[in-house]
Design an enzyme around this catalytic site. Structure first.
Site, PDB file in Angstrom:
ATOM      1  N   ASP A 534     -25.007 -19.390  10.739  1.00 57.06           N
ATOM      2  CA  ASP A 534     -25.326 -20.179  11.933  1.00 57.06           C
ATOM      3  C   ASP A 534     -25.827 -19.203  13.009  1.00 57.06           C
ATOM      4  O   ASP A 534     -25.736 -17.982  12.851  1.00 57.06           O
ATOM      5  CB  ASP A 534     -24.012 -20.864  12.346  1.00 57.06           C
ATOM      6  N   GLU A 537     -30.825 -17.409  15.187  1.00 64.09           N
ATOM      7  CA  GLU A 537     -32.190 -17.405  15.785  1.00 64.09           C
ATOM      8  C   GLU A 537     -32.592 -16.034  16.299  1.00 64.09           C
ATOM      9  O   GLU A 537     -33.784 -15.735  16.237  1.00 64.09           O
ATOM     10  CB  GLU A 537     -32.249 -18.441  16.930  1.00 64.09           C
ATOM     11  N   ASP A 611     -27.805 -29.001  16.433  1.00 66.15           N
ATOM     12  CA  ASP A 611     -26.847 -29.750  17.262  1.00 66.15           C
ATOM     13  C   ASP A 611     -27.426 -31.041  17.813  1.00 66.15           C
ATOM     14  O   ASP A 611     -27.853 -31.116  18.968  1.00 66.15           O
ATOM     15  CB  ASP A 611     -26.364 -28.841  18.401  1.00 66.15           C
TER      16      ASP A 611
HETATM   17  C1  NOJ Z   1     -23.412 -24.205  16.382  1.00 65.91           C
HETATM   18  C2  NOJ Z   1     -23.740 -25.036  15.194  1.00 65.91           C
HETATM   19  O1  NOJ Z   1     -24.983 -25.657  15.361  1.00 65.91           O
HETATM   20  C3  NOJ Z   1     -22.643 -26.052  14.953  1.00 65.91           C
HETATM   21  O2  NOJ Z   1     -22.948 -26.812  13.828  1.00 65.91           O
HETATM   22  C4  NOJ Z   1     -21.328 -25.327  14.783  1.00 65.91           C
HETATM   23  O3  NOJ Z   1     -20.306 -26.286  14.630  1.00 65.91           O
HETATM   24  C5  NOJ Z   1     -21.050 -24.475  16.013  1.00 65.91           C
HETATM   25  N1  NOJ Z   1     -22.129 -23.549  16.193  1.00 65.91           N
HETATM   26  C6  NOJ Z   1     -19.734 -23.714  15.900  1.00 65.91           C
HETATM   27  O4  NOJ Z   1     -19.790 -22.790  14.891  1.00 65.91           O
END
Ligand code: NOJ
Length: 939
Positions: A534, A537, A611
Site C-alpha cells: 500500500d 506512490e 480509498d
Molecule cells: C490506505 C489504503 O488505501 C487503505 O486501504 C488502508 O486500509 C489504509 N491505507 C491503512 O493501511
C-alpha cells in the site's frame, strides 16, 4: 517539509473528512511545466513558428539494429530579451541544441524516441556541479514498463528513401509507412495506406533544454514563458530545488478520423475520455488521494500512459482501425485532449516534467488486438492463484488471532465462501513492517496453519515506508538502500509509523535487501501468507502533493521527478520476486496487491481503486475505472466493497456486492472508523442477498478462471467494455455502465443507483437469456430494453452463441470445490449455434507453464448437437481435480425440442440419457461425460 500544524491537519483529514482536499494538488496553471507548455502551445498555434528541424546529414540507418538514428536540431533564434523592468537587454546569438532521435518499427507499431545531447553542453555543464545527480535525462522507463521476456523483433525497414525534405520509411509488409519531414520536423504515419496519425502536427514539440538559471531568458523561444522554471511557488512544493531547472518534454499527436479516445488510467472518470479544452488536462502522477474526487481528471494512485483511439472513416465502412499511443515516461505528465468533431480528428498534447520522449504507436484492426499488442510489449497479466479470484474479506483492522479465526468460522457457519482474509496496518508491532504485534499475533505460523486447512490465505500489509530506527531501517542505512534527499543523505519523511525511510527498489542492492527482509518474515513451508503493498506512490504525509519531494535521489543519480510514476512498480515487482523465491519449493504463485502502478504492473500484481467512499456515486464510478484499467492491460482490479470510508446503508451494500462480484479482484474492505460489516453480520434479507451473490461468484469460477487465463495469454480485458467486443456499433462507444465478461457471452449491468428496480440496457441484435430464468429475449436491431431488477436480482444475461461452465455446489473455499463436477449452460444463438471453452490447471503453481493444463472446448451445432473436444490434456490429472460434467442446462430459446432423450457418444460407447423439459430450459442430468474425452450429444 511542512509544518507540524499541516501534519496534524492532514492526519485529521485522513480520519474525518469525506472528500479529497483539492488544494493539496497542483492545477495545471500551478505546475511550472504544465503551465509553460500550455502557454507555449497557445502561442505556437498563433505564430505557427517552427524551431525544430531534422539535420539530414545526421541520418544514419543502422541495418544491424534496424534503427534509424538522426538528430533533430532545436534552434533558438537570436532575439532581444526584455528584462523585468522593461529595459531591453542584449540580443543573444542563435543557439542550436542537439536532440538525438531514433525511429524503429516493432510489430505493427512505430517507436520514436528523442533525447537531449546534454554531454556536449560544456558551456552549461562547467557551472553544474553535482556528484549526486546523473546529468543525463532518465531513459530507463522501458526497463520497467517493457516485459523483460518480450521478444518483439524490431522489423526491418522495407523502404528507406531520403527525398528532398522528406524521409520515407515503411515496414516489411508495408502496413505502416512514415513520412518524416525535415525542415519542419513532423512525422506522418500511414496505416494500410491511410493517414492515421501525425506527430508534431501542431508544432507543440518542446524539449526544454539544459541551461543555467542566469541565462534562462536567453534560452527561451519568443512563445515561451519562464513561469516557475527554477523555483516552484506552489504552496506545498516550495522546497523543490529544481537542480536542472526547466526540462520538460512535450509533443502533440493528431489522431486522424478518430472521434473517441480511451485509456490513460488512473482517473475517476468516464471510460470515454473527455475534451479538456478550457479545463484541466488529465494528469498522470501517482498520489495518495483519500476519498478522491469523482468525474475528475485529477491524478490518482496509478498511471498507464496508453491512449486508445478508435478510427472510423465514414466514407469507407471497412476502414475501421484502432491506434494506441504509449507515452513511455514515468515523470509527472499532463494530457490535453481536443475532439475536433468537424474534422473527425482528435488532437492530443502530452507534457512530461522530465525524462526523454519515448513513444510507441500501435495500429491494429480491432480494440482486442490493441490490448494484445500493448501487452506483447509490456507483459501479459499474471495468471493468478485460482483462490485469489474468489472472495477476499478485509478490514482495517482484524485485531488479533481470535478476531481472524472468528471471522473465519462465522463465514463458514453462514455458508459464505471466502478464500483470503486480510490484515491491515495494525497487525504490526508499532507499525514496524516485518514484525507482528506480539500480544495479538503471538504465533503467526499457527494462525496460517489453521487457515491453510481449508485452503485459505492471509494477506498482510507491508508498505515501502520503513519506520526510522529499528533493525529493518538500520539495515537499509547500513546498506545504503534508502531513497536519498537532495543532499544525498537518507530521506526522512512522515508516514504511518511516524518518521520513516523509503526503500529504493530501483537499486539492485535495494531489491536484494528487500528480498532478505521477506526471506526472514515469510515461512517456506507455510505458503499461504501474501503481501499487500500500500502507500507506494509513495504516500508521504508531510510531502508535497501527498507524495515525495521531486528532488529526492534514487539509484543511478536520478531524481524522483523523472522516475516517480514507476516507483510503486519497482516495489511491488521486488515484493513479487521475494515471495516467489521463498515459495519456490512448492512452486506457489505469489499474490501481491499494489495501490500504485505503471504500465507493466500487470505482470506481477493485482490492484484496487484505493480509498473510495460508501456512497452510490463511488459505486457507479467503480465500473468505468475497472473498464479503463482492463483495456490498458491491467485487468486484475477491483474497488473496496461496499466503500472504504463511511457506513453504507443496506440497499447500497446489496447493490455493491452485486456489482463487486464482477470485479476481477473481489474484496470487501472498510476503514478503521467504519462499523463492522462482515456479511454474516447483516440482517435479512441483506445477509441472504450477499451470501447468494458471493456463492454465485464461486459458481462462476471456472468461467472466470478461463477468462483470466485468456487474459494472461492475450492481454485482453476480463471485464470488457461493450465497444471492445462490438466496435461496429458506434452507439456503444460511450457505454460504461454495462459490460461483457470477456468473450464468455455474460452481459451485465450492475445497479448503481438508489431505489432503482428497473433499468435500461442496450442490446445488439441477437438473442439473450436472462441468467436466473433463462427467459429468452430476441433483439432484431440495436435497442434499449427495460429490465426489472428487484433488490435480490441484478441484470445478468448470457448472449446466445455461448456456453459457460459452472461448479454449482456451495463449498467453503475454492480449494474445496476442486472435487466437484462441472455444469454447462448452453445459450444457443438464433440458429442454434453456441461455443465455449474451459481452461483448468492446478490453480496454484507454475506447472501450467510446462504443459500441465487442460483445455477443452464445447460447440453446439444447428441446435441439435453439442460436441465436446479436448485440446490439451495435462500429464498429471489428479492435481486438476474432478473433471466430470454432471449437468447440462440448455436454454430453449427459439429452438423446438420435443424429444425425451438424447444420444450421447463418448469413446466408443453410445448411450441415451433423459432430458428434463422445463420452462425455458432442458436439463440433462448425469450425462456420464467428462473433460478428458471428446463426446457428442445428439438431439
Ligand atoms: C490506505 C489504503 O488505501 C487503505 O486501504 C488502508 O486500509 C489504509 N491505507 C491503512 O493501511
Amino acid at each position: 517539509m511542512l509544518s507540524s500544524k499541516r501534519l496534524i491537519c492532514l492526519s485529521l483529514l485522513v480520519v474525518y473528512s469525506f472528500a479529497f482536499t483539492d488544494y493539496l494538488l497542483k492545477k495545471c496553471g500551478e505546475s511550472g511545466f504544465c503551465n509553460r507548455n500550455r502557454f507555449y502551445s497557445n502561442n505556437i498555434l498563433n505564430s505557427k513558428n517552427n524551431y525544430y528541424s531534422l539535420d539530414e546529414t545526421s541520418l544514419n540507418f543502422d541495418s544491424n539494429s534496424n534503427i534509424l538514428y538522426a538528430n533533430v536540431i532545436k534552434t533558438i533564434p537570436s532575439h532581444q530579451i526584455t528584462t523585468d523592468n522593461d529595459t531591453i537587454s542584449h540580443s543573444n546569438e542563435e543557439l542550436k541544441i542537439t536532440l538525438p532521435i531514433t525511429i524503429s518499427m516493432l510489430d505493427s507499431a512505430v517507436r520514436f524516441t528523442m533525447d537531449e545531447a546534454r554531454s556536449e553542453r560544456h558551456d552549461v555543464l562547467e557551472d553544474f556541479s553535482s556528484d549526486l545527480l546523473s546529468i543525463q535525462r532518465y531513459n530507463e522507463t522501458s526497463n520497467w514498463s517493457f516485459d523483460p521476456k518480450n521478444n518483439i523483433p524490431i522489423e526491418k525497414f522495407l523502404k528507406f528513401n531520403q527525398l528532398k525534405n522528406i524521409v520515407e520509411i515503411s515496414n516489411e509488409d508495408e502496413s505502416i509507412k512514415l513520412n518524416v519531414y525535415q525542415d519542419q520536423f513532423k512525422i506522418e504515419i500511414f496505416y494500410k495506406g491511410k493517414l492515421a496519425m501525425v506527430l508534431n502536427d501542431r508544432l507543440f514539440l518542446n524539449v526544454e533544454h539544459l541551461r543555467n538559471e542566469d541565462d534562462n531568458d536567453l534560452n527561451l523561444l519568443p512563445e515561451e514563458s519562464s513561469f516557475n522554471s527554477f523555483e516552484d511557488n506552489f504552496q506545498y512544493s516550495k522546497d523543490d530545488t529544481l537542480p536542472f531547472g526547466p526540462e520538460s518534454v512535450a509533443l502533440d499527436f493528431t489522431l486522424i478520423d478518430s472521434t473517441h479516445v480511451y485509456g490513460i488510467p488512473e482517473h475517476a472518470d468516464s471510460l470515454l475520455l473527455k475534451d479538456t479544452s478550457g479545463s484541466e488536462p488529465y494528469r498522470l502522477y501517482n498520489v495518495d488521494v483519500f476519498e478522491y474526487n469523482l468525474d475528475s481528471k485529477m491524478p490518482m494512485y496509478g498511471a498507464i500512459p496508453l491512449l486508445i483511439g478508435l478510427h472510423n472513416d465514414d466514407t469507407h465502412q471497412d476502414n475501421q482501425f484502432v491506434s494506441g499511443v504509449f507515452w513511455n515516461n514515468a515523470a509527472d505528465t499532463w494530457i490535453d485532449i481536443n475532439y475536433n468533431n468537424d474534422l473527425q480528428n482528435t488532437k492530443t498534447h502530452w507534457m512530461s516534467e522530465s525524462g526523454i520522449i519515448d513513444t510507441i504507436i500501435f495500429f491494429t484492426n480491432s480494440p482486442l488486438e490493441l490490448s494484445k499488442k500493448f501487452t506483447d510489449l509490456t507483459g501479459k497479466p499474471a495468471l493468478p492463484l485460482l483462490s485469489s479470484i474468489g472472495y477476499h474479506q478485509c478490514r482495517w483492522n482484524y485485531n488479533d488471532e481470535l478476531d481472524v479465526l472468528t471471522v473465519d468460522s462465522e463465514m463458514d457457519r453462514n455458508h459464505i465462501p471466502y478464500d483470503f482474509i486480510w490484515l491491515d496496518l495494525e497487525y504490526t508491532d508499532d507499525r514496524k513492517y516485518f514484525t507482528w504485534k506480539p500480544n495479538s499475533f503471538p504465533n503467526p505460523k499457527r494462525l496460517l496453519q489453521k487457515l491453510q486447512r481449508l485452503g485459505r490465505n492471509l494477506v498482510v500489509l507491508i508498505d515501502p515506508h520503513i519506520k526510522n530506527d529499528y533493525p529493518i531501517s538500520n539495515e537499509m542505512i547500513v546498506n545504503d538502500v534508502a531513497v536519498k534527499n537532495h543532499k544525498g543523505t537518507p530521506f526522512i519523511g512522515i508516514c504511518w509509523p511516524g518518521k520513516s525511510l523509503w526503500i529504493d527498489t530501483f537499486n539492485q542492492l535495494g531489491q536484494k535487501i528487500w528480498n532478505e527482509f521477506f526471506q526472514k518474515f515469510l515461512y517456506e513451508n507455510v505458503n499461504n501468507l501474501f503481501i499487500w503493498n500500500d502507500m507506494n506512490e509513495p504516500s508521504i504525509f508531510d510531502g508535497p502533493e501527498t507524495s515525495a519531494p521531486k528532488d529526492l535521489i534514487h539509484s543511478g543519480g536520478f531524481e524522483e521527478r523523472s522516475v516517480h510514476n514507476v516507483y510503486g512498480l519497482t516495489v511491488h515487482e521486488s515484493t513479487y520476486e521475494s515471495v516467489k523465491q521463498i515459495y519456490s519449493k512448492s512452486d506457489r504463485r505469489p499474490f501481491i496487491l499494489t495501490r500504485s502502478f505503471f504500465a507493466g504492473s500487470q505482470r506481477t500484481a493485482a490492484v484496487w481503486t484505493g480509498d473510495n467512499v460508501a456512497t452510490w456515486d463511488y459505486l457507479r464510478m467503480s465500473i468505468p475505472m475497472m473498464l479503463t484499467n482492463g483495456i490498458a492491460g491491467f485487468p486484475f482490479i477491483g474497488s473496496d466493497v461496499a466503500g472504504f470510508s463511511g457506513d453504507p446503508e443496506m440497499e447500497l451494500i446489496a447493490r455493491w456486492y452485486q456489482a463487486g462480484m464482477w470485479y476481477p479482484f473481489f474484496r470487501a474492505h472498510a476503514h478503521i472508523d467504519s462499523k463492522r460489516r462482515e456479511p454474516y453480520l447483516f440482517n435479512e434479507p441483506l445477509k441472504s442477498i450477499v451470501r447468494d451473490i458471493i456463492q454465485l461468484r464461486y459458481k462462476l469460477l471456472p468461467t472466470l478462471y478461463t477468462l483470466f487465463h485468456e487474459s494472461s495469454v492475450k492481454g485482453v480485458p476480463i471485464v470488457t467494455p461493450m465497444f471492445y467486443n462490438k466496435p461496429q456499433y458506434k452507439e456503444l462507444y460511450s457505454i460504461d455502465d454495462q459490460f461483457y465478461m470477456g468473450d464468455s457471452g455474460i452481459l451485465v449491468k450492475p445497479i448503481v443507483e438508489k431505489k432503482v428496480e428497473q433499468t435500461e440496457m442496450i442490446f445488439t441484435p441477437g438473442i439473450y437469456y436472462e441468467y436466473y430464468s433463462l427467459t429468452p429475449m430476441i433483439i432484431d436491431e440495436l435497442k434499449w430494453e427495460t429490465i426489472i431488477t428487484p433488490l435480490n436480482r441484478l441484470p445478468f444475461f448470457i448472449e446466445g452463441g455461448h456456453i459457460i461452465t459452472t461448479r454449482d455446489k456451495y463449498r467453503r473455499s475454492s480449494l474445496l470445490m476442486q472435487n466437484d463436477p462441472f455444469s454447462l449452460i448452453v445459450a444457443p444463438s438464433m440458429n442454434g449455434a453456441a461455443q465455449g471453452k474451459i481452461y483448468l490447471d492446478d490453480g496454484n503453481t507454475f506447472e501450467y507453464l510446462t504443459e500441465e493444463y487442460l483445455d477443452f472446448e464445447f460447440e453446439m451445432i444447428n441446435g441439435n448437437k453439442i460436441i465436446g473436444k479436448l485440446n490439451h490434456l495435462p500429464k498429471n490429472l489428479e492435481k486438476i481435480g474432478n473433471l466430470s460434467i454432471n449437468k447440462i442446462i440448455i436454454a430453449k430459446g427459439q429452438l423446438a425440442f420435443n424429444q425425451e432423450t438424447v444420444t450421447i457418444k463418448q469413446n466408443d460407447s453410445t448411450f441415451t440419457c433423459a432430458i428434463i423439459n422445463e420452462e425455458n430450459r432442458l436439463v440433462i442430468l448425469n450425462p456420464g461425460i467428462n473433460l478428458i474425452n471428446d463426446w457428442e450429444i445428439i438431439f
